[in-house]
Design a protein around this motif. Structure first.
Motif, PDB file in Angstrom:
ATOM      1  N   THR A 120      37.194  24.752  60.632  1.00  0.00           N
ATOM      2  CA  THR A 120      35.935  24.808  61.355  1.00  0.00           C
ATOM      3  C   THR A 120      35.651  26.246  61.765  1.00  0.00           C
ATOM      4  O   THR A 120      36.481  26.902  62.377  1.00  0.00           O
ATOM      5  CB  THR A 120      35.992  23.915  62.599  1.00  0.00           C
ATOM      6  N   SER A 156      27.162  21.328  58.728  1.00  0.00           N
ATOM      7  CA  SER A 156      28.598  21.069  58.863  1.00  0.00           C
ATOM      8  C   SER A 156      28.813  19.839  59.727  1.00  0.00           C
ATOM      9  O   SER A 156      27.948  19.435  60.513  1.00  0.00           O
ATOM     10  CB  SER A 156      29.306  22.276  59.489  1.00  0.00           C
ATOM     11  N   SER A 210      36.468  20.713  59.048  1.00  0.00           N
ATOM     12  CA  SER A 210      35.089  20.246  58.909  1.00  0.00           C
ATOM     13  C   SER A 210      34.701  20.208  57.441  1.00  0.00           C
ATOM     14  O   SER A 210      35.387  20.766  56.587  1.00  0.00           O
ATOM     15  CB  SER A 210      34.129  21.163  59.670  1.00  0.00           C
ATOM     16  N   TYR A 255      31.260  20.968  54.828  1.00  0.00           N
ATOM     17  CA  TYR A 255      30.054  21.783  54.803  1.00  0.00           C
ATOM     18  C   TYR A 255      29.260  21.465  53.538  1.00  0.00           C
ATOM     19  O   TYR A 255      29.838  21.195  52.487  1.00  0.00           O
ATOM     20  CB  TYR A 255      30.411  23.274  54.794  1.00  0.00           C
TER      21      TYR A 255
END
Length: 313
Positions: A156, A168, A280, A282
């Motif tokens: 992240t 994201s 995360s 994206y």
């Protein structure tokens, strides 16, 4: 009209821009592009007049893109990248494949989350071709912005995002473990402390990765510093090879530790670190948003939720 000059642009003109940005030299670019230096110079001057902005600064040592030029060069790079991608997609369709999805993954995501997501995609979209690219997050997000990748899974980082271009979503937060080979001498001890692990050489992930940040935070809270003779590596395979063939100490995200432990390659040391890493996914905010990308995002969400449940069990 504002679009007059874009109507006159050709694909070769976009390649002219990228070549000038790379070589910073009219003569060199003219040679590479199989044209003449006067012709290339005349074209650049006319383009700047059409745009109404200087695109390059002329110096004795060559050309330097202006801020205006950098913006146009980035647009040219994206257009050409999308066309290259279109050619690849058409090729896969001719081969009878329903489409192509390019996924980028960094660090721990490449060892657990990304492969599990690809397996889920193979179940739901059996005719889809999937390409997996492993690299550092800075490189992956550039590739995503330029259209070379569709989805990126990795650490992240809000600093690296262009809010108007990339979306994201936080997937999970997890602890970080200290690991070593199963037969490591430290596993003969009932308790392990920082003095014990500092007697061995360490393998650490590069700076600004979640695992490295968690390690440095844990060391700081314990009043310790990273040993000076460490090995820095962002390769999961290289790190596992080093660990299994030596008494080195490594760090890994908790999910990676679980996977490597099931394979009997490493074990987690009892010394727990205060620190967490977050991962995360994206993707681009494109006007054209293929259904396969939405399905891919759902697959990634599904497998990360499954992994969380599996970890709790």
């Amino acid at each position: 009209m504002a679009t007059d000059w874009t109507d006159r642009l050709r694909l070769r003109n976009l390649r002219y821009l990228l070549s000038l940005e790379q070589t910073r030299n009219l003569s060199h670019s003219a040679s590479l592009l199989n044209t003449t230096q006067p012709g290339l110079s005349k074209w650049l001057k006319e383009l700047e007049e059409d745009v109404g902005l200087p695109l390059f600064e002329r110096h004795a040592r060559g050309l330097i893109p202006t801020p205006n030029g950098k913006v146009l060069i980035e647009h040219a790079r994206r257009v050409l990248s999308q066309l290259d991608r279109a050619a690849t997609d058409m090729s896969t369709l001719r081969e009878g494949v329903s489409g192509r999805l390019a996924i980028g993954a960094s660090g721990a995501a490449a060892s657990v989350s990304a492969p599990m997501a690809i397996l889920r995609m193979a179940e739901r979209l059996p005719a889809l071709r999937v390409d997996l690219v492993e690299a550092t997050m800075d490189r992956l997000l550039v590739m995503l912005a330029q259209g070379e990748l569709d989805v990126v899974i990795g650490r992240t980082s809000k600093q690296m995002l262009d809010g108007a271009l990339i979306s994201s979503e936080l997937l999970y937060v997890e602890p970080v473990d200290l690991i070593a080979r199963p037969g490591h001498p430290l596993f003969l001890k009932t308790t392990v402390n920082w003095d014990d692990v500092e007697r061995y050489r360490w393998i650490v992930w590069p700076r600004e990765t979640p695992v490295r940040n968690a390690l440095e935070a844990a060391l700081a809270s314990a009043g310790r510093q990273l040993p000076k003779n460490y090995v820095e590596s962002n390769s999961v395979i290289a790190n596992v090879t080093l660990l299994t063939h030596s008494d080195m100490i490594g760090t890994a995200s908790h999910r990676s530790t679980q996977m490597l432990t099931r394979l009997k390659l490493v074990r987690s040391l009892s010394l727990k670190m205060q620190g967490f890493g977050s991962v995360s996914m994206y993707w681009r905010n494109d006007e054209i948003f293929p259904q396969t990308i939405e399905q891919a995002l759902d697959c990634i969400r599904d497998v990360t939720r499954y992994q969380e449940t599996d970890a709790e069990i």
